[in-house]
Design an enzyme around this catalytic site. Structure first.
Site, PDB file in Angstrom:
ATOM      1  N   CYS A 204     -17.010  -6.781 -55.856  1.00  0.00           N
ATOM      2  CA  CYS A 204     -17.612  -5.460 -55.704  1.00  0.00           C
ATOM      3  C   CYS A 204     -18.968  -5.397 -56.387  1.00  0.00           C
ATOM      4  O   CYS A 204     -19.942  -4.898 -55.832  1.00  0.00           O
ATOM      5  CB  CYS A 204     -16.677  -4.394 -56.271  1.00  0.00           C
ATOM      6  SG  CYS A 204     -17.285  -2.701 -56.072  1.00  0.00           S
TER       7      CYS A 204
ATOM      8  N   CYS B   6      -9.295  -0.028 -57.402  1.00  0.00           N
ATOM      9  CA  CYS B   6      -9.627   1.339 -57.023  1.00  0.00           C
ATOM     10  C   CYS B   6      -9.298   1.634 -55.573  1.00  0.00           C
ATOM     11  O   CYS B   6      -9.128   2.789 -55.195  1.00  0.00           O
ATOM     12  CB  CYS B   6     -11.109   1.610 -57.285  1.00  0.00           C
ATOM     13  SG  CYS B   6     -12.233   0.588 -56.293  1.00  0.00           S
TER      14      CYS B   6
END
Length: 360
Positions: free
Chosen positions: A99, A196
């Site tokens: 990410c 997440c």
């Protein structure tokens, strides 16, 4: 300075923005939209619908501009799909690294340069220190919040441009107190969870939905191929694990651990814990934050997010690096192996396979 602040909607990045503005910098906020902003935010997520609204509320309160970048497709491709594919290949991935490098330090850095920003700041707990050969990446003061392991893939060019204002903070309580001082409504907001993009805290359903061939029960076998037990899903196992083995946890009086995972056949391979460690491993996709010495270097390596670093000798190779451990360990393919000299990150890569086994 004009500084772009990467705002996730949480307390850390919000404090960074408020502090930099208070110091007299021209702050511009930016948030990546990783999910549909019109929907409900996933519990523990970041850069979701409510998080974007929280980031914008902070920007509105402090009076600086705020941009939202639609990175949902890129996040799906570069993080979520790669995460599932890694598990399908028998690895244990680190999506936070993907990410950071796939969207945060690419898309946001691109925006920062487009608007003429002098730097980009984030809420990561890590320190950037100016050294004699340029910027260095170090562990933060608060060891409990250390995120340096997840940032090993930060390149030297990126590090020159990045800033990490929270690296010197003593603890999270001090950060929340600072948020209250600036009157930020996110002062008491909970931290985001590690994964997440997983709404219920479990990655198994997500990966099995993308790789249905991995779903279902399978066999637990020993290193000779003998079936010694059954499991409820290969996704629940990683190299070095000793839980969920049932009656196979101890064979012939010896404690067992997972030494391999074969997703295609849904097999979990176990071996005696006392004889399953290795003293040599290889890493790929190595990122060096120092000039890689051809003869190698002595340092410490950390092979899991919360692991205590151990002594090792690193030898650069055309494919990455060879890591020779002073004390044997059981590394998991796909995890990061990060090289440290004290608090400083020297580089790191991803564990791709083990070499000769040795007794612990």
């Amino acid at each position: 300075m004009r500084i772009l602040v990467a705002m996730s909607g949480g307390v850390d990045s919000s404090v960074v923005a408020a502090r930099l503005q208070a110091e007299g910098h021209e702050v511009v906020g930016a948030t990546l939209q990783l999910y549909d902003a019109r929907g409900a935010a996933k519990k523990g997520a970041c850069c979701a619908g409510q998080d974007i609204r929280d980031a914008r509320a902070v920007a509105d309160r402090l009076g600086f501009p705020h941009y939202v970048i639609d990175a949902e497709r890129r996040f799906q491709d570069s993080v979520i799909e790669r995460f599932a594919d890694a598990y399908a290949a028998g690895e244990t991935p680190v999506p936070c690294v993907a990410c950071n490098q796939g969207v945060k330090f690419t898309d946001l850095l691109g925006l920062a340069k487009e608007i003429g920003a002098d730097a980009m700041a984030t809420g990561h707990y890590v320190r950037r220190i100016e050294g004699p050969q340029g910027a260095e990446l170090h562990r933060p003061v608060d060891s409990e919040r250390d995120q340096s392991w997840f940032l090993f893939a930060t390149t030297r060019d990126q590090l020159e441009y990045l800033r990490f204002p929270l690296g010197d903070m003593p603890d999270k309580a001090a950060v929340r107190a600072e948020a209250e001082k600036y009157g930020l409504l996110v002062a008491g907001k909970p931290d985001s969870q590690d994964l997440c993009f997983v709404s219920d805290g479990s990655y198994v359903d997500l990966v099995e939905s993308m790789h249905p061939e991995m779903a279902g029960a399978g066999e637990i076998v020993d290193v000779s191929g003998n079936v010694v037990g059954q499991h409820e899903g290969v996704m629940r196992f990683t190299v070095g694990q000793s839980k969920r083995l049932g009656n196979a946890a101890r064979l012939n009086g010896e404690r067992q651990m997972v030494v391999g995972v074969e997703p295609a056949s849904r097999r979990v391979i176990i071996g005696p814990r006392a004889h399953s460690f290795v003293d040599t491993l290889r890493v790929r996709d190595v990122n060096w934050l120092v000039d890689a010495p051809p003869e190698g270097l002595a340092c410490r390596v950390q092979m899991r997010a919360r692991e205590v670093p151990r002594p090792a000798h690193i030898i650069p190779t055309p494919q990455g690096a060879l890591v020779q451990l002073t004390e044997p360990a059981m590394p998991a393919p796909g995890q990061a192996c990060v090289f440290y000299d004290g608090t400083r990150i020297l580089g790191g890569g991803f564990i791709c396979r083990t070499e000769s086994a040795t007794a612990a």
